[in-house]
Design a protein around this motif. Structure first.
Motif, PDB file in Angstrom:
ATOM      1  N   ALA A 446       0.815  -1.215   0.000  1.00  0.00           N
ATOM      2  CA  ALA A 446       0.000   0.000   0.000  1.00  0.00           C
ATOM      3  C   ALA A 446       0.849   1.265   0.000  1.00  0.00           C
ATOM      4  O   ALA A 446       0.511   2.256  -0.653  1.00  0.00           O
ATOM      5  CB  ALA A 446      -0.935   0.001   1.217  1.00  0.00           C
ATOM      6  N   VAL A 447       1.980   1.263   0.698  1.00  0.00           N
ATOM      7  CA  VAL A 447       2.789   2.484   0.824  1.00  0.00           C
ATOM      8  C   VAL A 447       3.800   2.620  -0.290  1.00  0.00           C
ATOM      9  O   VAL A 447       4.015   3.729  -0.811  1.00  0.00           O
ATOM     10  CB  VAL A 447       3.501   2.508   2.192  1.00  0.00           C
ATOM     11  N   PRO A 451      -0.025   1.675  -7.167  1.00  0.00           N
ATOM     12  CA  PRO A 451      -0.005   2.800  -8.105  1.00  0.00           C
ATOM     13  C   PRO A 451      -0.650   4.049  -7.504  1.00  0.00           C
ATOM     14  O   PRO A 451      -1.791   4.021  -7.073  1.00  0.00           O
ATOM     15  CB  PRO A 451      -0.816   2.296  -9.300  1.00  0.00           C
ATOM     16  N   SER A 452       0.124   5.123  -7.424  1.00  0.00           N
ATOM     17  CA  SER A 452      -0.366   6.355  -6.841  1.00  0.00           C
ATOM     18  C   SER A 452       0.553   7.500  -7.257  1.00  0.00           C
ATOM     19  O   SER A 452       1.771   7.346  -7.317  1.00  0.00           O
ATOM     20  CB  SER A 452      -0.415   6.253  -5.303  1.00  0.00           C
ATOM     21  N   ALA A 453      -0.045   8.657  -7.519  1.00  0.00           N
ATOM     22  CA  ALA A 453       0.753   9.829  -7.904  1.00  0.00           C
ATOM     23  C   ALA A 453       1.621  10.312  -6.752  1.00  0.00           C
ATOM     24  O   ALA A 453       2.632  11.002  -6.956  1.00  0.00           O
ATOM     25  CB  ALA A 453      -0.176  10.944  -8.375  1.00  0.00           C
ATOM     26  N   ARG A 454       1.255  10.001  -5.512  1.00  0.00           N
ATOM     27  CA  ARG A 454       1.995  10.472  -4.337  1.00  0.00           C
ATOM     28  C   ARG A 454       3.089   9.506  -3.895  1.00  0.00           C
ATOM     29  O   ARG A 454       3.846   9.809  -2.982  1.00  0.00           O
ATOM     30  CB  ARG A 454       1.018  10.704  -3.177  1.00  0.00           C
ATOM     31  N   ARG A 455       3.171   8.340  -4.542  1.00  0.00           N
ATOM     32  CA  ARG A 455       4.124   7.325  -4.109  1.00  0.00           C
ATOM     33  C   ARG A 455       5.553   7.719  -4.468  1.00  0.00           C
ATOM     34  O   ARG A 455       5.815   8.244  -5.545  1.00  0.00           O
ATOM     35  CB  ARG A 455       3.768   5.983  -4.757  1.00  0.00           C
TER      36      ARG A 455
END
Length: 459
Positions: A446-447, A451-455
């Motif tokens: 999750a961290v 997939p995430s723009a903040r990762r």
């Protein structure tokens, strides 16, 4: 007078008195500097750091061996023995934070010498008090003092992290930690040798073997290691990393990897004796197997670092936790079936995976701050300032995560103690371990991988 590594006169280092070593110019990310002078100096410090840390781990895990000598004449039940191994784990965890920042205050070389000599205290005390008739309270106090060996890891890792460039940190930290971790199986082999030759009536011989080795480690550090003055100027790093959410995520993940390794290393011999008492009715029978798990876990730790260098720490860590959950399930099934071969297979698998996970999680720590440094540079921060901030914060988090992670070793011993007290087997503990590894798997994905723009990327 300070030694300047990387100056035009590279013979300066050889002419300086060893005790006066203090490096003021250290640029490991500069390829020319690294090839000319940096790599040689870093390797020398790594060798003597590993030696001191190795003996520190042996002293820290000393009581995982000594409890095997405590027969009926000592009047200590299995729950009491688990307490004897939990106490040094707890003190070692608590000392890791101050040990980390002792490097910044006193210098890596200076602190390595002092912390090595401090190991004389628990070894001498153990050699004095171990005899039938000694009170349980005295044994608890002396076992607790052995926790000073657990602090050596944090100061050693923080120091070596500053010596190596980002591209080699996974390997360097893996070698440093793996060489240190080998202190666990080595002290268990020393215990096996004493049991096989002198017998269970002579536990004092085990700590006394380490007295000359401690002196040699301190002498080697005094003569061959260096202080990095850049680290000594840092006073704010702990406050900065304590406010960083990634610090607490990494601390949790390190509970799962290192906490498992050190907790299982301390408890494995007792678990075999209690759960399979018919097969391990004498201490020497358990000692023949006790060292195998910590040995394998230590040897693969640099491999975990190398794997993380190649594929990324987060991916390797996620795979490790998924497999550790499966390994805990196998141990649980073996316990319920009373199958010793399956039990040993599952436990040895957990040791190996925890070793790989130790290497990959520590690779993630400098990678996190390297990624943050890249973001800072893109917004106008001076590259040299960003690089220095990255190194000192990574060193601080290594100490914080090491301290919190070592608490996992306490939790492992407490889990075994309660499980055997209530149900006479370790099934409840194995189920708890399975659940913990599942949680760590989810958090890692999750961290760091979802997939995430903040990762953060490149972890």
């Amino acid at each position: 007078m300070s030694t300047v590594v990387g100056s035009e006169d590279t013979t300066t280092e050889a002419r300086e008195p060893r005790r006066a070593r203090g490096i003021t110019d250290w640029r490991p990310e500069d390829a020319e500097f690294w090839e000319r002078a940096g790599a040689r100096t870093a390797r020398r410090n790594l060798v003597f750091s590993v030696l001191s840390e190795h003996i520190g781990f042996s002293v820290w895990s000393l009581w995982s061996v000594l409890v095997l000598f405590l027969g009926p004449e000592y009047h200590i039940d299995p729950a009491g023995k688990f307490t004897l191994t939990a106490l040094p784990t707890a003190l070692g965890a608590g000392l890791r934070l101050p040990y980390t920042f002792a490097v910044a205050k006193f210098g890596g070389r200076n602190w390595t010498v002092f912390s090595a000599l401090l190991l004389l205290v628990p070894t001498v005390l153990a050699g004095i008090v171990l005899h039938p008739g000694v009170s349980y309270g005295t044994l608890l106090a002396v076992a607790c003092v052995a926790g000073v060996g657990g602090g050596n890891f944090a100061s050693s890792m923080a120091n070596i992290n500053a010596f190596y460039p980002q591209r080699l940190k996974g390997w360097a930290l893996g070698v440093n930690a793996g060489g240190g971790n080998l202190g666990v199986p080595v002290v268990q082999l020393v215990g096996l040798l004493v049991l096989a030759t002198a017998g269970a009536a002579h536990p004092r011989l085990v700590p006394l073997v380490y007295l000359p080795l401690i002196v040699l480690a301190a002498l080697g550090a005094a003569l061959r290691m260096d202080n990095l003055t850049a680290l000594r100027n840092d006073r704010r790093a702990l406050r900065e990393v304590a406010r960083e959410p990634h610090s607490w995520v990494m601390s949790l993940l390190y509970i799962g990897t290192f906490g498992s390794f050190i907790g299982f290393g301390f408890a494995f011999g007792q678990v075999l004796q209690v759960q399979f008492h018919h097969q391990f009715d004498t201490p020497i029978k358990a000692a023949y197997l006790t060292f195998l798990g910590p040995l394998l876990g230590s040897l693969v730790r640099p491999i975990g670092g190398r794997m993380a260098d190649r594929w990324g720490g987060a991916k390797v860590t996620l795979g490790t936790f998924v497999l550790m959950a499966a390994g805990a399930g196998l141990v649980l099934a073996a316990s319920r079936a009373n199958s010793l071969p399956l039990f040993l297979t599952g436990f040895l698998t957990l040791f190996v995976l925890s070793g790989i996970g130790n290497g990959s999680t520590y690779k993630m720590i400098p990678a996190i701050f390297q990624a943050k440094a890249g973001t800072a540079i893109a917004t106008g921060t001076d590259p040299e300032t960003a690089a220095n901030d990255s190194r000192r914060r990574a060193s601080a988090l290594i100490g914080l995560a090491g301290a919190v992670g070592a608490v996992g070793g306490v939790l492992v011993n407490v889990a075994f103690r309660q499980s055997f007290l209530t149900s006479k087997n370790g099934d409840t503990a194995y189920l708890a371990f399975l659940a913990a590894y599942a949680v760590c798997s989810v958090v890692t994905w999750a961290v760091y991988l979802r997939p995430s723009a903040r990762r953060l990327h490149g972890i």
